[in-house]
Write an enzyme that holds these catalytic residues in place. Structure first.
Site, mmCIF file in Angstrom:
data_model
loop_
_atom_site.group_PDB
_atom_site.id
_atom_site.type_symbol
_atom_site.label_atom_id
_atom_site.label_comp_id
_atom_site.label_asym_id
_atom_site.label_seq_id
_atom_site.Cartn_x
_atom_site.Cartn_y
_atom_site.Cartn_z
ATOM 1 N N GLY A 113 0.791 -1.199 0.012
ATOM 2 C CA GLY A 113 -0.023 -0.171 -0.130
ATOM 3 C C GLY A 113 0.887 1.240 0.010
ATOM 4 N N ILE A 117 3.402 1.956 1.913
ATOM 5 C CA ILE A 117 4.909 1.876 2.177
ATOM 6 C C ILE A 117 5.707 1.850 0.986
ATOM 7 C CG2 ILE A 117 6.555 0.259 3.355
ATOM 8 C CD1 ILE A 117 4.148 -1.203 4.679
ATOM 9 N N GLU A 151 -12.779 -8.849 3.151
ATOM 10 C CA GLU A 151 -13.848 -9.040 2.258
ATOM 11 C C GLU A 151 -14.718 -10.225 2.461
ATOM 12 O OE1 GLU A 151 -13.460 -7.440 -0.787
ATOM 13 O OE2 GLU A 151 -11.337 -6.569 -0.707
ATOM 14 N N LYS A 155 2.405 -10.541 -4.259
ATOM 15 C CA LYS A 155 3.361 -9.350 -3.809
ATOM 16 C C LYS A 155 4.599 -9.576 -3.585
ATOM 17 C CE LYS A 155 -0.634 -6.742 -1.399
ATOM 18 N NZ LYS A 155 -1.515 -6.521 -0.203
HETATM 19 N N1 HSE Z 1 -6.578 -7.287 0.739
HETATM 20 C C1 HSE Z 1 -5.398 -6.551 1.035
HETATM 21 C C2 HSE Z 1 -4.938 -6.767 2.339
HETATM 22 C C3 HSE Z 1 -5.430 -5.285 0.296
HETATM 23 O O1 HSE Z 1 -5.638 -6.942 3.211
HETATM 24 O O2 HSE Z 1 -3.782 -6.353 2.785
HETATM 25 C C4 HSE Z 1 -4.101 -4.553 -0.110
HETATM 26 O O3 HSE Z 1 -3.499 -5.271 -1.077
#
Ligand code: HSE
Length: 399
Positions: A129, A131, A185, A200
């Site tokens: 995010g 960072i 989610e 990632k």
């Molecule tokens: N779903 C991801 C998280 C959002 O919980 O980190 C950021 O990529």
């Protein structure tokens, strides 16, 4: 004036417009020119939104406008983001993205297209995010041979594990609460099964190697099997459990993995709690460095996208180097990786476990009906053979 377009007016896209507006003075000064959001691409209309007049539904309007020089792709997913990004880059428009799925799947190809067309494909927001981690790997640590990256790269799972640790609660209950609060989610699979962290770490591993690490080759295990009893044992060992995304180069072999791990309370990553993320990078000259902050959320993620916009604005017509070739990295299977394992067996298997695993360190946490121990260092292959022979309740890798 540099004209910018935003693809996707969801959480991150609207954040991008907000950051550009709110921090206008700082951003324009740092970009060296005024930035203006000319278009917002979305299928929906936004009546009453202060930027409703900028919303367009047809991507051609943006791709055919020679004034637009920078695009923020905050749509997510592969379709139609891949096609739109490719066409924008072929038209010489730089693209800044938060879309980890697209970067992990087509990163090297899109970087190459950008460079062939004297523009840039930047993706700071795709990992961690807000960072800064892509830029440090690309620009700041260029004197280093980076040999290991270990990250807490998913906020949802870190929130769940932190809560389980603090409250002694079970996975299913914490997940339900996190969903009710909007932290997880409604379909949490990508987070809790580790797929998000996998994409990632594939991106970070590729930057570490300078070649392409395919996310499909990375062993990925989520947190769904972690229980409150595991945390009782972790506490007895002065450890905690974190979902770690790891990448390591050892004697010319590359390993990558996403898995829950026991880490000591003295490890800096043990202090990363709730929705926070952190990336721990080891370089051969620098040693350890750590990057910490908000790994998700509207404004932190948008801030990272806009930092890329500023970088593009400073480099109009120039290529910002990024070392990520399409050549595939052959990852060594994790069955060859060696480590200690924390193991739980039923009490009646204590003797068999000791005989099979040899030198074990007993973990006493007053859990009835069980025997728990930590093995010596062994390969995954060796561990799996022994575990199958004994018949275990569960195991967690030790970091
Ligand atoms: N779903 C991801 C998280 C959002 O919980 O980190 C950021 O990529």
């Amino acid at each position: 004036m540099i004209q910018v377009a935003v693809f996707g007016y969801g959480t991150v896209g609207s954040g991008v417009v907000e950051v550009i507006e709110k921090n206008k003075a700082e951003i324009n000064k740092k970009a060296g020119e005024e930035l203006n959001v000319k278009y917002i691409l979305d299928l929906r209309d936004f009546p009453g939104d202060p930027y409703e007049d900028k919303v367009v539904h047809d991507v051609e309007t943006i791709l055919n406008d020679p004034e637009v020089q920078i695009i923020c792709e905050t749509m997510g997913g592969l379709k139609p983001a891949y096609d739109y990004t490719k066409r924008a880059l072929l038209a010489g428009k730089s693209v800044c993205t938060s879309n980890k799925e697209l970067v992990a799947t087509h990163g090297p190809e899109l970087i190459q297209i950008a460079h062939d067309n004297q523009c840039n494909y930047l993706f700071e927001a795709s990992v961690g995010g807000g960072i800064p981690i892509i830029r440090p790997l690309n620009y700041s640590l260029t004197a280093e041979k980076i040999d290991a990256i270990t990250g807490i790269l998913n906020g949802t799972t870190n929130y769940i594990l932190s809560k389980m640790e603090k409250e002694g609660a079970d996975f299913a209950d914490v997940l339900k609460e996190a969903q009710e609060k909007g932290y997880a989610e409604r379909n949490p699979e990508a987070d809790v099964e580790g797929y998000d962290a996998c994409r990632k770490i594939a991106i970070l591993s590729s930057l570490m190697c300078g070649k392409n690490v395919n996310y499909e080759d990375i062993y990925t295990e989520g947190i769904t099997k972690i229980t409150s009893t595991d945390f009782v044992y972790a506490k007895a060992m002065n450890k905690t459990i974190k979902l770690l995304a790891q990448s390591k180069e050892e004697d010319g072999k590359f390993y990558a993995m996403v898995s829950p791990c026991m880490i000591g309370m003295d490890h800096p990553l043990s202090m990363v709690n709730d929705v926070f993320n952190a990336v721990f990078v080891h370089g051969n000259m620098l040693g350890d460095s750590m990057y910490y902050g908000r790994g998700a959320g509207k404004l932190p993620t948008a801030s990272a996208v806009v930092s890329d916009v500023v970088d593009c604005a400073r480099h109009i017509g120039k290529v910002i180097m990024c070392f990520w070739d399409a050549e595939k990295v052959s990852l060594t299977g994790i069955e060859q990786a060696s480590r200690k394992f924390f193991v739980r067996v039923s009490a009646d298997k204590a003797q068999a476990a000791k005989e099979t695993f040899g030198n074990v360190e007993t973990v006493d946490a007053n859990v009835t009906g069980e025997f728990a121990f930590v093995t010596d260092v062994m390969t995954e292959k060796e561990f799996n053979e022994k575990a199958e022979k004994v018949g275990i309740i569960s195991r967690i890798r030790m970091e």
